[in-house]
Design a protein around this motif. Structure first.
Motif, PDB file in Angstrom:
ATOM      1  N   GLY A 114      -3.291   0.533  -3.157  1.00  0.00           N
ATOM      2  CA  GLY A 114      -2.515   0.354  -1.934  1.00  0.00           C
ATOM      3  C   GLY A 114      -1.063   0.702  -2.161  1.00  0.00           C
ATOM      4  O   GLY A 114      -0.583   0.736  -3.304  1.00  0.00           O
ATOM      5  N   PRO A 115      -0.317   0.988  -1.087  1.00  0.00           N
ATOM      6  CA  PRO A 115       1.118   1.269  -1.240  1.00  0.00           C
ATOM      7  C   PRO A 115       1.863  -0.005  -1.660  1.00  0.00           C
ATOM      8  O   PRO A 115       1.635  -1.075  -1.100  1.00  0.00           O
ATOM      9  N   ALA A 116       2.722   0.117  -2.663  1.00  0.00           N
ATOM     10  CA  ALA A 116       3.478  -1.044  -3.148  1.00  0.00           C
ATOM     11  C   ALA A 116       4.804  -1.206  -2.426  1.00  0.00           C
ATOM     12  O   ALA A 116       5.511  -2.192  -2.634  1.00  0.00           O
ATOM     13  N   ASP A 117       5.147  -0.236  -1.576  1.00  0.00           N
ATOM     14  CA  ASP A 117       6.419  -0.268  -0.856  1.00  0.00           C
ATOM     15  C   ASP A 117       6.171   0.234   0.561  1.00  0.00           C
ATOM     16  O   ASP A 117       5.645   1.344   0.746  1.00  0.00           O
ATOM     17  N   PRO A 118       6.493  -0.556   1.607  1.00  0.00           N
ATOM     18  CA  PRO A 118       6.266  -0.108   2.987  1.00  0.00           C
ATOM     19  C   PRO A 118       6.929   1.224   3.296  1.00  0.00           C
ATOM     20  O   PRO A 118       6.436   1.990   4.134  1.00  0.00           O
TER      21      PRO A 118
END
Length: 323
Positions: A114-118
């Protein structure tokens, strides 16, 4: 919500994407403690010197690699730490391969990426779509928990999946591992081969993983519940199927086809009945439910009434109670 087991950066070319790694699966295996028979006393595993029988403190345990029987090279934990790959912060994709060309035996475990930063959402979505459209998976090597992993990063249902894989030298040669493996032959009876292919076609299904479940785990839980309630249990095993001989092959294939045709007709009738029900109003469904004596029908929604009628129409299996 699961916690990430790793955080770092996924790179391909000059593009960098902060990501987090999450477990994609969980085990539902029934866990037991070891007890001494007749008591509720736990039985614990201990580190014991096999020569003296004395327990060895954890700090006195070292690792030994056996060169020949009884001869070891001793390696200290600190020495292993020095050569350990450590905890890599980067999953660097070195190339993109067609997943269809990777033998399933290579795949080990799956994680969600998953993305760790929006702020990285656009880059994440771009890679998801690019992999999906190109039908490719990124091949990368990265380190986690003191191990180095060969991985494939793929796109599935709008997210990235990371599959850990076995190294090539970890795969066993089936020709050496499987005794009595027959050589491939091309002189099969054409009728037998065509009938087998027809049977496979008739038994073709759409992959729906929810259709399959761990029946052994269910039986174990039922056994535990029965014993907890003080109920007697009478497990019974089905007869072991006999091997099909070469002379019986064609007859077995034909009978299998007949069985598949019967199942297909029953499935088609069930699907047709479901289609007929879908066109009925709630009032009409309620009248049918009343005629069949469906319980609690007055509290059901339209969809619940339809489901109850479909369930009532399914043939019931005649379950014999084990004696």
């Amino acid at each position: 919500m699961a916690k990430p087991v790793w955080k770092g950066t996924l790179t391909f070319g000059l593009v960098s994407l902060p990501v987090a790694l999450y477990p994609a699966t969980e085990s539902h295996t029934v866990r037991f403690h070891q007890l001494q028979r007749g008591t509720t006393d736990r039985v614990r595993q201990r580190r014991v010197n096999e020569r003296t029988g004395e327990e060895v403190p954890f700090e006195d345990v070292v690792k030994g690699y056996e060169l020949t029987e009884g001869q070891y090279v001793v390696v200290e934990p600190a020495e292993l730490e020095e050569v350990s790959p450590g905890r890599s912060r980067t999953i660097e994709i070195s190339g993109f391969a067609d997943p269809a060309e990777i033998d399933p035996v290579f795949f080990d475990k799956t994680y969600y990426l998953g993305p760790a930063d929006p702020a990285a959402a656009k880059v994440y979505q771009l890679l998801v779509e690019a992999l999906a459209h190109s039908h490719r998976a990124g091949i990368a090597v990265f380190s986690m928990r003191g191990r180095e992993y060969l991985t494939a990063v793929d796109s599935a249902d709008g997210l990235l999946e990371l599959h850990t894989m076995h190294w090539a030298d970890e795969l066993r040669d089936p020709q050496q591992e499987v005794p009595g493996l027959p050589a491939r032959r091309k002189d099969f009876n054409r009728t037998e081969l065509a009938t087998a292919e027809q049977l496979i076609g008739m038994l073709a299904v759409d992959w729906r993983p929810d259709d399959y479940h761990d029946t052994y785990g269910e039986r174990v839980r039922a056994l535990v519940e029965a014993k907890a309630d003080g109920r007697a249990t009478t497990p019974s095993a089905g007869a072991e199927p006999e091997a099909t001989g070469a002379g019986e092959l064609m007859d077995a294939l034909r009978r299998s086809l007949d069985q598949a045709r019967g199942s297909g007709r029953r499935r088609a009738e069930s699907e047709k009945a479901a289609e007929d029900l879908s066109s009925l109003s709630k009032a009409e469904l309620y009248r049918r439910a009343a005629a069949l004596g469906v319980p609690h029908r007055s509290t059901m929604t339209r969809d619940q009434l339809q489901y109850a009628l479909q369930a009532a129409a399914r043939p019931r299996r005649n379950l014999k109670r084990a004696s």
